[in-house]
Design a protein around this motif. Structure first.
Motif, short mmCIF file in Angstrom:
data_model
loop_
_atom_site.label_atom_id
_atom_site.label_comp_id
_atom_site.label_asym_id
_atom_site.label_seq_id
_atom_site.Cartn_x
_atom_site.Cartn_y
_atom_site.Cartn_z
N GLN A 1 0.84 -1.20 0.00
CA GLN A 1 0.00 0.00 0.00
C GLN A 1 0.87 1.25 0.00
N ARG A 2 1.92 1.24 0.82
CA ARG A 2 2.78 2.45 0.89
C ARG A 2 3.53 2.69 -0.41
N SER A 3 3.73 1.63 -1.19
CA SER A 3 4.48 1.81 -2.44
C SER A 3 3.68 2.61 -3.48
N PHE A 4 2.41 2.86 -3.22
CA PHE A 4 1.61 3.68 -4.13
C PHE A 4 1.89 5.17 -3.93
N ARG A 5 2.62 5.51 -2.88
CA ARG A 5 2.92 6.92 -2.57
C ARG A 5 3.99 7.43 -3.53
N LYS A 6 3.54 8.07 -4.60
CA LYS A 6 4.47 8.55 -5.62
C LYS A 6 4.10 9.97 -6.00
N SER A 7 5.10 10.72 -6.41
CA SER A 7 4.91 12.11 -6.83
C SER A 7 3.92 12.17 -8.01
N PRO A 8 3.05 13.16 -8.11
CA PRO A 8 2.97 14.36 -7.28
C PRO A 8 2.14 14.19 -6.00
N GLY A 9 1.41 13.07 -5.84
CA GLY A 9 0.61 12.90 -4.63
C GLY A 9 -0.24 11.65 -4.75
N LEU A 10 -0.87 11.28 -3.63
CA LEU A 10 -1.69 10.07 -3.61
C LEU A 10 -2.99 10.32 -2.85
N VAL A 11 -4.08 9.83 -3.43
CA VAL A 11 -5.34 9.78 -2.70
C VAL A 11 -5.58 8.30 -2.39
N ALA A 12 -5.70 7.97 -1.11
CA ALA A 12 -5.82 6.56 -0.71
C ALA A 12 -7.16 6.32 -0.04
N ASP A 13 -7.86 5.31 -0.51
CA ASP A 13 -9.20 5.03 0.02
C ASP A 13 -9.21 3.69 0.75
N GLY A 14 -9.84 3.63 1.93
CA GLY A 14 -9.88 2.37 2.66
C GLY A 14 -10.53 2.47 4.02
N ARG A 15 -9.94 1.75 5.00
CA ARG A 15 -10.47 1.74 6.35
C ARG A 15 -9.46 2.33 7.33
N ASP A 16 -8.18 2.05 7.07
CA ASP A 16 -7.12 2.45 8.02
C ASP A 16 -6.04 3.28 7.34
N MET A 17 -6.42 3.96 6.26
CA MET A 17 -5.42 4.76 5.54
C MET A 17 -4.89 5.90 6.42
#
Ligand code: DC
Length: 230
Positions: free
Chosen positions: A120-136
């Motif tokens: 999940q953390r590997s999706f954090r890439k420039s310019p930004g990330l919107v993460a959807d879930g339960r414990d983000m």
């Protein structure tokens, strides 16, 4: 996490199933030109892989290593994340009720959750990330610049899910869906590890009476504020 990753801004959108968080998070990512993570799809993916391999939903000892070693590739399309498991396109299978229930059950296991943290953390890439879930906002990206917790009544969420599934041609029963949603809420909220709850610094938005655009407008205002304060 290295300094470069830490400087990539993250917005988290958490909440129960059917609250509209998937649509909202995807639209927000699109507007900002940021990456998008549908973390529920990862739990669903583990569910599909387990079902294909004949692993039972209560077999944590087998599920943990399996989740760690999945051969998986991600892409993005107009409808959201596209997922290839063992080279096969499985996106279409992720949203069925059977997979929803299986995913909710296995997501209570610490070993399954731990196996998905780095992915999940590997999706954090420039310019930004919107993460959807339960414990983000609580566990995966505690340093997010903006944390949203989106809710809606169980009745409203069951009705939304009913419409979605109907449009896809699945035969569904509204009362059954409502009961499934209540059961899933209870399981997701009461599990010992990473239960569904707003981060202490999250903004809680109840979308029961709001359209998608209205929710997006509220988030935009909160985002402008948080950009000023960061
Ligand atoms: O958001 P969703 O309905 O696609 O998620 C499917 C299941 O995965 C849900 O019942 C709980 C679990 N999940 C989780 O435990 N943690 C997340 N960050 C995302 C989903």
């Amino acid at each position: 996490m290295n300094d470069r990753e830490a400087s990539v801004p993250v917005i988290t959108v958490d909440g129960p199933g059917g609250s509209g968080k998937g649509t909202i998070a995807m639209r927000l990512a699109d507007q900002l030109g940021w990456h998008f993570l549908d973390s529920g799809a990862l739990y669903r993916l583990v569910a599909v892989a387990a079902m294909d391999r004949g692993i039972e939903a209560d077999d944590e000892a087998a599920l943990g290593p399996m989740a760690q070693n999945l051969d998986v590739n991600f892409g993005i399309s107009n409808d959201g994340m596209v997922i290839l498991l063992d080279g096969n396109y499985i996106t279409g299978r992720l949203r069925s009720e059977t997979v929803s229930v299986f995913a909710s059950r296995i997501s209570a296991f610490p070993r399954v959750r731990a196996a998905l943290v780095q992915r999940q953390r590997s999706f954090r890439k420039s310019p930004g990330l919107v993460a959807d879930g339960r414990d983000m906002g609580t566990v995966i990206f505690p340093d997010a610049i903006l944390k949203i917790f989106l809710t809606a009544t169980a009745e409203a969420r069951a009705e939304r899910r009913y419409k979605q599934l109907k449009e896809k041609g699945e035969s569904v029963n509204l009362t059954r869906l409502f009961q499934d949603i209540k059961k899933r809420d209870e399981r997701d909220s009461n599990r010992a590890i990473s239960p569904l709850k707003p981060a202490s610094d999250a903004h809680v938005i109840d979308s029961t009476e709001l359209s998608i655009n209205e929710v997006l407008q509220i988030i935009q205002i909160l985002l402008d504020d948080s950009m000023i304060s960061h």
